[in-house]
Enzyme design. Structure first.
Site, mmCIF file in Angstrom:
data_model
loop_
_atom_site.group_PDB
_atom_site.id
_atom_site.type_symbol
_atom_site.label_atom_id
_atom_site.label_comp_id
_atom_site.label_asym_id
_atom_site.label_seq_id
_atom_site.Cartn_x
_atom_site.Cartn_y
_atom_site.Cartn_z
ATOM 1 N N SER A 187 -8.711 -0.022 11.464
ATOM 2 C CA SER A 187 -8.805 1.431 10.577
ATOM 3 C C SER A 187 -7.312 1.408 10.100
ATOM 4 O O SER A 187 -6.422 1.091 10.630
ATOM 5 C CB SER A 187 -9.090 2.569 11.882
ATOM 6 O OG SER A 187 -8.662 3.797 11.171
ATOM 7 N N ILE A 188 -7.282 2.175 8.837
ATOM 8 C CA ILE A 188 -6.229 2.535 8.028
ATOM 9 C C ILE A 188 -5.170 3.626 9.084
ATOM 10 O O ILE A 188 -3.939 3.521 8.922
ATOM 11 C CB ILE A 188 -6.495 3.026 7.022
ATOM 12 C CG1 ILE A 188 -5.014 3.377 6.092
ATOM 13 C CG2 ILE A 188 -7.144 4.614 7.097
ATOM 14 C CD1 ILE A 188 -5.352 3.929 4.659
ATOM 15 N N LYS A 189 -5.809 4.259 10.145
ATOM 16 C CA LYS A 189 -5.265 5.182 10.878
ATOM 17 C C LYS A 189 -4.084 4.562 11.894
ATOM 18 O O LYS A 189 -3.351 5.178 12.493
ATOM 19 C CB LYS A 189 -6.235 6.032 11.703
ATOM 20 C CG LYS A 189 -7.155 6.670 10.840
ATOM 21 C CD LYS A 189 -6.276 7.671 10.114
ATOM 22 C CE LYS A 189 -7.465 8.863 9.530
ATOM 23 N NZ LYS A 189 -6.808 10.206 8.977
ATOM 24 N N ASP A 190 -4.215 3.300 11.966
ATOM 25 C CA ASP A 190 -3.280 2.417 12.980
ATOM 26 C C ASP A 190 -2.040 2.877 12.277
ATOM 27 O O ASP A 190 -0.842 2.690 12.833
ATOM 28 C CB ASP A 190 -3.469 1.128 12.753
ATOM 29 C CG ASP A 190 -4.849 0.871 13.662
ATOM 30 O OD1 ASP A 190 -5.326 1.412 14.263
ATOM 31 O OD2 ASP A 190 -4.927 -0.460 13.750
ATOM 32 N N ALA A 236 -0.729 6.229 12.991
ATOM 33 C CA ALA A 236 -0.610 6.660 14.324
ATOM 34 C C ALA A 236 0.659 6.069 15.034
ATOM 35 O O ALA A 236 1.399 6.613 15.767
ATOM 36 C CB ALA A 236 -1.974 6.034 15.274
#
Length: 452
Positions: A42-45, A48
């Site tokens: 995910s791009i959210k890595d 985060a």
């Protein structure tokens, strides 16, 4: 030796992949930045890790502390990766519309997951925002990251995603399409790219039931715009601080159905198994095709992997229950049900006798005539029978090209059976279709009868 010290060092530098089939009606080149290559898929890595590093640097997150976050799943996964490496406890709140796969993955990474109702306002004490905030006040040595208002979110994309897109396109990018949830990705990427070239267009993809589009166009926060929707990862009933409306040029709304259907097309036609919001992003781009020119270069930034949605958009029953999947069979369903494999034909230089042998062996009533891999003609059993009855038997050694008809028509695998009926007639008893792996299949009247 090329060895990473830990999994967090593999975040970023994701590849760009050109799209072809699902954007064939667009006049320009479309590139997808495939963020599923991050370790948490995910791009959210990116954001985060940035939020963790910034919280550690200023003391908001202390050694042995507890990470608390409200998440649809992907930010939680990125935070869980950081927690595993750096020794933190994780508690995540999420809404009950999120896929089971997301919740299972978070728990597999050692996180505690609290599921909250979707259909309540953000201020409701039962909402996943409010529960996360309350837990952060009750649990000692904990920190609520609040990705919606934590500006480290968009800073991560200003520092990494934006520069990567600029570098990977040699500065030729003209449009960027991104689904908007917390707003960090589009705002960080947009700020960086517009600093390089103010003419780069940032297009945000919204969903019906979200407030973003109307607020962007009118400045009005209209609660009448808020209602339940199924799409995960985009749209909001609040205005996160990470959404920088000044760098977003327009919003386009995409329906739950169109996003789900396009996600399945990306898997089937492009070989990209992606999440729900990826389908929405590409569907939104297709809706905006009239705003594009031949020399534009569009980059679609996607969020997560399709493995999080196997029980939802990639499940036929789930799709049909919501009216997202046509109940009518299509040519691709006939191909799936066929017992024999890919196309079996006769070579144009083979004898009529050989054609008869093949038809008898396989119980074919019709066959394509081939020249190597190319379909150049067709024969049906009545052609062979009439020829042999009307001519001496030595004519059976004549090449089949002398009695072949025109090739069977080629049709799309998306064609419904009712549409297929217009192509199959007494004079033309079969069609040819090519599956997603490039193999050709013969579809005849018998196949339709078997399916019905």
């Amino acid at each position: 030796m090329e060895i990473k010290n830990n999994i967090l060092e593999t975040i970023g530098n994701t590849p760009m992949v050109q799209l072809h089939k699902v954007v064939r009606e667009l006049p320009c080149r479309v590139i997808m930045k495939v963020e599923t290559f991050n370790p948490g898929h995910s791009i959210k890595d990116r954001m985060a890790l940035k939020m963790v590093e910034d919280a550690e640097a200023d003391g908001r997150l202390k050694p042995g502390g507890t990470i608390i976050e409200c998440t649809s799943g992907n930010t939680g996964m990125g935070l869980a990766l950081a927690a595993c490496v750096r020794g933190y406890r994780c508690i995540f709140t999420t809404s009950d519309k999120q896929s089971k796969e997301k919740l299972d993955i978070l728990r597999a990474m050692g996180a505690e997951v609290i599921v909250c109702p979707t259909n309540v306002s953000a201020e409701d004490p039962r909402s996943y925002y409010s529960v996360a905030e309350r837990l952060s006040q009750e649990i000692p040595n904990s920190f609520w990251f609040n990705q919606y208002d934590n500006l480290s979110n968009r800073l991560a994309h200003y520092e990494s995603t934006g520069p990567e897109i600029w570098r990977q396109t040699d500065g030729r990018v003209t449009h960027v399409v991104i689904g908007v949830g917390t707003g960090g990705t589009i705002s960080g990427v947009g700020r960086y790219l517009k600093e390089q070239n103010p003419d780069v267009q940032m297009w945000g993809i919204d969903t019906y039931g979200s407030v973003f589009k109307k607020y962007h166009e009118t400045g009005e926060f209209d609660e009448k715009e808020i209602y339940p929707y199924i799409t995960e990862g985009i749209g909001e009933d609040i205005l996160p601080k990470n959404v920088d409306f000044e760098v977003i040029d327009l919003f386009e709304k995409v329906s739950d159905k169109d996003g789900a259907v396009m996600a399945r097309r990306l898997a089937r036609e492009e070989g990209l198994l992606l999440g729900y919001s990826a389908g929405s992003a590409v569907a939104g781009l297709v809706q905006l095709k009239d705003k594009l020119k031949h020399d534009d270069l569009v980059v679609v930034v996607i969020h997560d992997h399709g493995s999080r949605y196997i029980g939802k958009i990639y499940n036929d029953d789930w799709m049909r229950d919501r009216g997202f999947l046509d109940s009518e069979l299509r040519v691709r369903d006939l191909i799936t049900n066929k017992k024999n494999g890919a196309l079996t034909g006769v070579n144009r230089d083979d004898s009529v006798r050989e054609a008869l042998r093949i038809m008898k062996e396989h119980e074919f009533s019709q066959m394509p005539v081939m020249n190597g891999e190319e379909v150049v003609g067709s024969i049906i059993e009545t052609d062979v029978l009439n020829y042999l009855l009307a001519n001496p038997m030595e004519h059976a050694e004549r090449p089949v090209r002398e009695i072949m008809r025109n090739p069977f028509p080629e049709v799309s695998t998306d064609l419904t059976l009712s549409e297929l009926g217009r192509h199959i007639t007494k004079e033309n008893p079969a069609v040819v279709a090519t599956d997603r792996s490039g193999r050709k299949h013969l579809i005849a009247q018998y196949d339709i009868l078997q399916a019905i």
